[in-house]
Design a protein around this motif. Structure first.
Motif, PDB file in Angstrom:
ATOM      1  N   LYS A  71       0.091   2.976 -10.945  1.00 30.45           N
ATOM      2  CA  LYS A  71       1.290   2.819 -10.135  1.00 30.45           C
ATOM      3  C   LYS A  71       1.875   4.161  -9.700  1.00 30.45           C
ATOM      4  O   LYS A  71       2.538   4.255  -8.666  1.00 30.45           O
ATOM      5  CB  LYS A  71       2.340   2.010 -10.911  1.00 30.45           C
ATOM      6  CG  LYS A  71       2.018   0.520 -10.984  1.00 30.45           C
ATOM      7  CD  LYS A  71       1.979  -0.078  -9.585  1.00 30.45           C
ATOM      8  CE  LYS A  71       1.803  -1.566  -9.589  1.00 30.45           C
ATOM      9  NZ  LYS A  71       1.820  -2.144  -8.220  1.00 30.45           N
ATOM     10  N   SER A  77      -0.801   5.089  -6.710  1.00 32.91           N
ATOM     11  CA  SER A  77      -1.233   4.163  -5.657  1.00 32.91           C
ATOM     12  C   SER A  77      -0.233   3.022  -5.533  1.00 32.91           C
ATOM     13  O   SER A  77       0.681   2.886  -6.350  1.00 32.91           O
ATOM     14  CB  SER A  77      -2.624   3.601  -5.975  1.00 32.91           C
ATOM     15  OG  SER A  77      -2.539   2.565  -6.931  1.00 32.91           O
ATOM     16  N   ASP A  78      -0.424   2.208  -4.496  1.00 31.51           N
ATOM     17  CA  ASP A  78       0.419   1.028  -4.311  1.00 31.51           C
ATOM     18  C   ASP A  78      -0.352  -0.259  -4.588  1.00 31.51           C
ATOM     19  O   ASP A  78       0.049  -1.345  -4.164  1.00 31.51           O
ATOM     20  CB  ASP A  78       0.989   0.995  -2.889  1.00 31.51           C
ATOM     21  CG  ASP A  78      -0.100   0.937  -1.822  1.00 31.51           C
ATOM     22  OD1 ASP A  78      -1.292   1.042  -2.179  1.00 31.51           O
ATOM     23  OD2 ASP A  78       0.248   0.821  -0.634  1.00 31.51           O
ATOM     24  N   ASP A  95       2.820  -5.927 -11.632  1.00 36.39           N
ATOM     25  CA  ASP A  95       3.248  -6.924 -10.659  1.00 36.39           C
ATOM     26  C   ASP A  95       3.240  -8.342 -11.232  1.00 36.39           C
ATOM     27  O   ASP A  95       3.898  -9.233 -10.694  1.00 36.39           O
ATOM     28  CB  ASP A  95       2.320  -6.876  -9.436  1.00 36.39           C
ATOM     29  CG  ASP A  95       2.358  -5.527  -8.744  1.00 36.39           C
ATOM     30  OD1 ASP A  95       3.315  -5.264  -8.013  1.00 36.39           O
ATOM     31  OD2 ASP A  95       1.426  -4.721  -8.975  1.00 36.39           O
TER      32      ASP A  95
END
Length: 215
Positions: free
Chosen positions: A67, A70-71, A95
């Motif tokens: 995280k 990157s997304d 998530d």
């Protein structure tokens, strides 16, 4: 879509890999946190499914690094049942969070939602409804069998790729199928009668495909 599954239980990896491959995903696996990070960056995966309790680096540590750099989506698996554990996972950027034990189909559905892939597929005049296991052509339900539905979905998810009989057996009939591979030919012939003779291409000695594009 490319998915990484990281878990130090080999049986779990094997089962989850089979379920995701059947849905048309490209799957990579890792058995510890360090390997998970190597695979994540090397293969440019879209979703990382990480077991919390892994050797070398645990899932929380791996999630935190992913995280930070990157997304991409991360889903944490764990046998931990305390509410504060779930809060910790979500607070560092996970998530989604799923407690063990779980049914693999539930994990696949959660993964699809994270990837925005739960609304179905379209190809030429076909619309595929994964929740109802139905395929519509120009709005008309083709009333496919379960096997025919799985074949259509496999072809569309792998459009532009030639799928051999063995690959189709693995995707549609499952990794534990040991019957005659020629059953693929029979089902493809029947499927063509419903979706259109020209939609599924035959590649002699190689397998079958649908063309890329045409979404």
């Amino acid at each position: 879509m490319r998915i990484l599954i990281a878990d130090d239980e080999q049986d779990m990896l094997r089962i989850l890999m089979a379920y995701f491959k059947k849905e048309g995903y490209e799957v990579f696996t890792a058995e510890n946190g360090e390997e998970a990070l190597d695979v994540f960056y090397r293969e440019k995966v879209d979703l990382a499914i990480l077991d919390w309790m892994m050797p070398k680096q645990n899932g929380i540590e791996v999630c935190r690094e992913i995280k930070a750099r990157s997304d991409k989506k991360v889903l944490i698996l764990t046998a931990k049942s305390e509410e504060e554990d779930e809060l910790k996972a979500l607070s560092i950027g996970a998530d989604e969070y799923i407690r063990k034990p779980f049914h693999p189909k539930i994990l696949v559905l959660r993964a699809k939602k994270l990837l925005g892939d739960e609304k179905g597929l379209r190809y030429q005049s076909l619309r595929i409804d994964p929740e109802g296991n139905k395929v519509y052509k120009d709005g008309v339900d083709l009333q496919l069998t379960k096997t025919e539905f799985d074949l259509v979905r496999s072809f569309v998810r792998h459009k532009g790729q030639i799928l051999s009989r063995q690959q189709l057996l693995d995707l549609v009939w499952g990794l534990d199928y040991f019957g005659d591979a020629r059953t693929v030919d029979t089902h493809v012939r029947r499927l063509r009668e419903k979706v259109g003779e020209d939609m599924i291409k035959t590649h002699r000695g190689l397998g079958y495909s649908v063309e890329a594009g045409d979404e």
